[in-house]
Design a protein around this motif. Sequence first.
Motif, PDB file in Angstrom:
ATOM      1  N   THR A  46       0.989  -1.128  -0.105  1.00 22.52           N
ATOM      2  CA  THR A  46      -0.260   0.081   0.078  1.00 22.52           C
ATOM      3  C   THR A  46       1.031   1.251   0.041  1.00 22.52           C
ATOM      4  O   THR A  46       2.127   1.265   0.562  1.00 22.52           O
ATOM      5  N   LYS A  47       0.527   2.279  -0.417  1.00 25.30           N
ATOM      6  CA  LYS A  47       0.867   3.622  -0.103  1.00 25.30           C
ATOM      7  C   LYS A  47       0.498   3.772   1.481  1.00 25.30           C
ATOM      8  O   LYS A  47      -0.065   3.305   1.968  1.00 25.30           O
ATOM      9  N   TYR A  49      -0.952   5.706   4.444  1.00 24.69           N
ATOM     10  CA  TYR A  49      -2.354   6.160   4.715  1.00 24.69           C
ATOM     11  C   TYR A  49      -2.496   6.927   6.059  1.00 24.69           C
ATOM     12  O   TYR A  49      -1.940   6.243   6.947  1.00 24.69           O
ATOM     13  N   TRP A  62       1.271   1.875   6.765  1.00 21.36           N
ATOM     14  CA  TRP A  62       1.674   1.038   5.453  1.00 21.36           C
ATOM     15  C   TRP A  62       1.797   0.001   5.477  1.00 21.36           C
ATOM     16  O   TRP A  62       2.196  -0.558   6.544  1.00 21.36           O
ATOM     17  N   ARG A 115       7.820  10.933   3.777  1.00 20.58           N
ATOM     18  CA  ARG A 115       7.968   9.524   3.012  1.00 20.58           C
ATOM     19  C   ARG A 115       8.134   8.367   3.828  1.00 20.58           C
ATOM     20  O   ARG A 115       8.774   8.418   4.996  1.00 20.58           O
ATOM     21  N   SER A 137       8.896   5.615  -0.490  1.00 18.17           N
ATOM     22  CA  SER A 137       7.872   5.732  -1.014  1.00 18.17           C
ATOM     23  C   SER A 137       8.116   7.071  -1.629  1.00 18.17           C
ATOM     24  O   SER A 137       9.013   7.645  -1.367  1.00 18.17           O
ATOM     25  N   ASP A 138       6.895   7.471  -2.459  1.00 12.74           N
ATOM     26  CA  ASP A 138       7.071   8.990  -2.759  1.00 12.74           C
ATOM     27  C   ASP A 138       6.956   9.837  -1.766  1.00 12.74           C
ATOM     28  O   ASP A 138       6.428   9.393  -0.759  1.00 12.74           O
ATOM     29  N   TYR A 140       4.781  12.676   0.180  1.00  8.56           N
ATOM     30  CA  TYR A 140       3.473  13.241   0.213  1.00  8.56           C
ATOM     31  C   TYR A 140       3.474  14.260   1.537  1.00  8.56           C
ATOM     32  O   TYR A 140       4.435  14.809   2.094  1.00  8.56           O
ATOM     33  N   CYS A 207      -6.069   5.157  -0.678  1.00  5.78           N
ATOM     34  CA  CYS A 207      -4.899   6.001  -0.981  1.00  5.78           C
ATOM     35  C   CYS A 207      -4.766   6.619  -2.250  1.00  5.78           C
ATOM     36  O   CYS A 207      -4.197   7.704  -2.781  1.00  5.78           O
ATOM     37  N   ASN A 208      -5.479   5.777  -3.269  1.00 13.58           N
ATOM     38  CA  ASN A 208      -5.187   6.418  -4.867  1.00 13.58           C
ATOM     39  C   ASN A 208      -6.032   7.815  -5.154  1.00 13.58           C
ATOM     40  O   ASN A 208      -5.726   8.430  -5.770  1.00 13.58           O
ATOM     41  N   THR A 212      -3.364   9.558   1.146  1.00 14.81           N
ATOM     42  CA  THR A 212      -1.982   9.699   1.583  1.00 14.81           C
ATOM     43  C   THR A 212      -1.775  11.094   2.157  1.00 14.81           C
ATOM     44  O   THR A 212      -1.032  11.589   2.761  1.00 14.81           O
TER      45      THR A 212
END
Length: 401
Positions: A46-47, A49, A62, A115, A137-138, A140, A207-208, A212
């Motif tokens: 998962t990203k 959250y 995550w 991140r 992760s990216d 956020y 998340c999408n 995030t």
Amino acid sequence: MKTDRRKFIKKTAGITVLSALSPLMGMGKSSLLSSPNPDNGHVFLTKPYLQNPTSNSMTIMWIVNMPSYSYVEYGINSKMEHTAREVEDGLVVAYNRINQVKLNELKPETTYYYRVVSKEIVKFDPYDLVYGETIKSDIYSFKTPSATADHVSFLVMNDIHDRPHTIPHLMNLYRNTRSDFVFYNGDVFDHQEDEEQIIEHLLAPSCNTFATETPFLFLRGNHETRGKYARKLQYYFSNPGGGQYYDYRWGSVHFTVLDTGEDKNDDHEEYGDIVNFDPYRVEQLEWFKEVSKTKAFKTAKFRVVLMHIPIYYSGNWHGTTHLRALFASEFNKTGIDICISGHTHKYGIHKPVKGKHNYPIIIGGGPIEGNRTIISVKANSSSLSLNMVRDDGTEVGSVEI
């Protein structure tokens, strides 16, 4: 379009922080620890959250597919000069897959960048710890709530029943509106099957779409108490207080969140003698009596109850009638201003009935297209407004207090 709920169900079957809940410590080779797909290497399932926000803290969760040592890098700019990890009784939480790290000592009403980082542990012997691949992760961001502002805005969804496309569809109706948090008011799932279901049907679409950068809070419905994985569901969320029922204060509103349990008798043959919700609901009543005495409750301009099964307008099944017997008079006595529920798959705004429920009861819709709803609530020191919108964008009810 409205649908009969029961017919439908039959058809679908550098800062060290202390964690309030660290469920994976010492669990050994359980299903929560074993990698679901080791052939993929070390990957995020998962990203990140966001959970359990306050004016000076934020919890970040995550999931990865391999046992790891994980932490969060964060700061008020993209340099992210701070590091937070989860610690329990002097041990840094490690060799787990479901990660929960609470960032403490944050500044209110401040934007933070973050991140998450997970270092695979390929060997974990007493004197020989070997790391494998590190994944990041990216970047956020999130904004902490104000400590003094009186306003709050949030969205409520319920009874999604394993239809993950519903989440982005309903959230898209409020794509140009900023909300402080999103609340899932039960029955996101038909039952609890495994981790993949939790990820694919709730965490991934959340998340999408928003999670995030905007936190969500989760409440079980009666369908989340069913299935072989139901007893592990709690490990995927971080609620205020760490329990299934809880309360919190945000701006001018005090929130009471009740875990209403199953809708039939505890001894019903469907449950196989492994539920015990009647004493659990009584426990919540005694807890609510104490909550209603607190300063946070008494000084709130508005008092909102969130519960999956409503105490009225939900037939005469045991769950409804037991909740009614316990809470109806207590809600009236303590001055509840509004109650938001789901469960029936029939959306509606039920106006106050003096002596029965002295406050409006709002019931969100069900999972079928044309009956899905999202509820928007905004409150400040003088007013609370609620709007319920159907999945085609049509407003189907409103309340002003």
